[in-house]
Write a protein that holds these residues in place. Structure first.
Motif, PDB file in Angstrom:
ATOM      1  N   ASP A 128     -23.038  21.913  22.134  1.00  0.00           N
ATOM      2  CA  ASP A 128     -24.336  22.183  22.741  1.00  0.00           C
ATOM      3  C   ASP A 128     -24.450  21.400  24.041  1.00  0.00           C
ATOM      4  O   ASP A 128     -24.261  20.181  24.067  1.00  0.00           O
ATOM      5  CB  ASP A 128     -25.453  21.774  21.759  1.00  0.00           C
ATOM      6  N   ALA A 129     -24.737  22.084  25.129  1.00  0.00           N
ATOM      7  CA  ALA A 129     -24.820  21.439  26.441  1.00  0.00           C
ATOM      8  C   ALA A 129     -26.074  20.576  26.566  1.00  0.00           C
ATOM      9  O   ALA A 129     -26.183  19.781  27.476  1.00  0.00           O
ATOM     10  CB  ALA A 129     -24.811  22.495  27.545  1.00  0.00           C
ATOM     11  N   GLY A 130     -27.036  20.713  25.677  1.00  0.00           N
ATOM     12  CA  GLY A 130     -28.273  19.947  25.766  1.00  0.00           C
ATOM     13  C   GLY A 130     -28.103  18.482  25.428  1.00  0.00           C
ATOM     14  O   GLY A 130     -28.989  17.681  25.658  1.00  0.00           O
ATOM     15  N   GLY A 131     -26.976  18.068  24.873  1.00  0.00           N
ATOM     16  CA  GLY A 131     -26.770  16.680  24.468  1.00  0.00           C
ATOM     17  C   GLY A 131     -26.284  15.786  25.583  1.00  0.00           C
ATOM     18  O   GLY A 131     -26.210  14.581  25.417  1.00  0.00           O
ATOM     19  N   ALA A 132     -25.933  16.335  26.737  1.00  0.00           N
ATOM     20  CA  ALA A 132     -25.414  15.520  27.835  1.00  0.00           C
ATOM     21  C   ALA A 132     -26.557  14.768  28.507  1.00  0.00           C
ATOM     22  O   ALA A 132     -27.618  15.314  28.745  1.00  0.00           O
ATOM     23  CB  ALA A 132     -24.707  16.412  28.851  1.00  0.00           C
ATOM     24  N   ASP A 133     -26.303  13.505  28.793  1.00  0.00           N
ATOM     25  CA  ASP A 133     -27.306  12.676  29.470  1.00  0.00           C
ATOM     26  C   ASP A 133     -27.265  12.926  30.965  1.00  0.00           C
ATOM     27  O   ASP A 133     -26.214  13.213  31.543  1.00  0.00           O
ATOM     28  CB  ASP A 133     -27.027  11.196  29.216  1.00  0.00           C
ATOM     29  N   THR A 134     -28.402  12.771  31.589  1.00  0.00           N
ATOM     30  CA  THR A 134     -28.452  12.855  33.044  1.00  0.00           C
ATOM     31  C   THR A 134     -27.849  11.576  33.613  1.00  0.00           C
ATOM     32  O   THR A 134     -27.768  10.553  32.920  1.00  0.00           O
ATOM     33  CB  THR A 134     -29.904  12.998  33.541  1.00  0.00           C
TER      34      THR A 134
END
Length: 177
Positions: free
Chosen positions: A64-70
């Protein structure tokens, strides 16, 4: 300072540098840096330097790409970790110092340091005398600087223009005649 800056940017966003500068200025006021160091332009420059040094992780396929931190979150996390480690080291140092002082108090109370008390007293008195001399020297220099400032303030413009440039060696009056 960096952690405060990064946290403030995370809260206010990286488009409102005036708000970021206004937020961090009172928190880092005692850092000894000049006030202009914390203006909005310098805050933006410092944050850009931090962004340049952050490593952006590559995205993994199938996850899931939503787990990457900015990058901003990565900066805050790393700086928070660094600060925690710094505080842990400080606590360890303080504990060691406390242990040493407690051992010295025990030795003093038991009489095992009686032969060293004369030396410790002499050292303490020498340190106090040296501190007193430093304070007197600092006060004398401050008075001299204040007096020099008053003299410059009351000098006529014509006299100020005739002064030799800074760094010019002065010649004694008798040698000039």
């Amino acid at each position: 300072e960096k952690l405060i800056l990064a946290s403030s940017v995370q809260r206010s966003g990286d488009q409102n540098w005036v708000s970021v500068a206004r937020t961090i200025r009172p928190l880092v006021d005692s850092s000894g840096r000049p006030q202009e160091f914390f203006n909005h332009k310098n805050c933006a420059i410092q944050y850009d330097h931090m962004l340049e040094n952050v490593a952006t992780p590559k995205r993994k396929r199938g996850h899931d790409a939503g787990g990457a931190d900015t990058p901003g979150e990565q900066i805050v996390r790393q700086l928070t970790y660094d600060r925690i480690e710094e505080l842990k080291k400080s606590i360890r140092t303080d504990h060691a110092s406390h242990r040493q002082l407690r051992n010295e108090v025990t030795k003093l109370r038991s009489g095992r340091m009686n032969d060293q008390l004369v030396q410790l007293h002499a050292q303490l008195m020498a340190d106090r005398a040296q501190d007193q001399l430093r304070a007197e020297d600092a006060a004398r220099r401050a008075e001299e600087e204040q007096a020099a400032g008053l003299v410059r303030q009351h000098m006529s413009p014509a006299i100020r223009r005739t002064r030799p440039p800074a760094g010019t060696p002065r010649t004694p009056v008798s040698a000039a005649a």
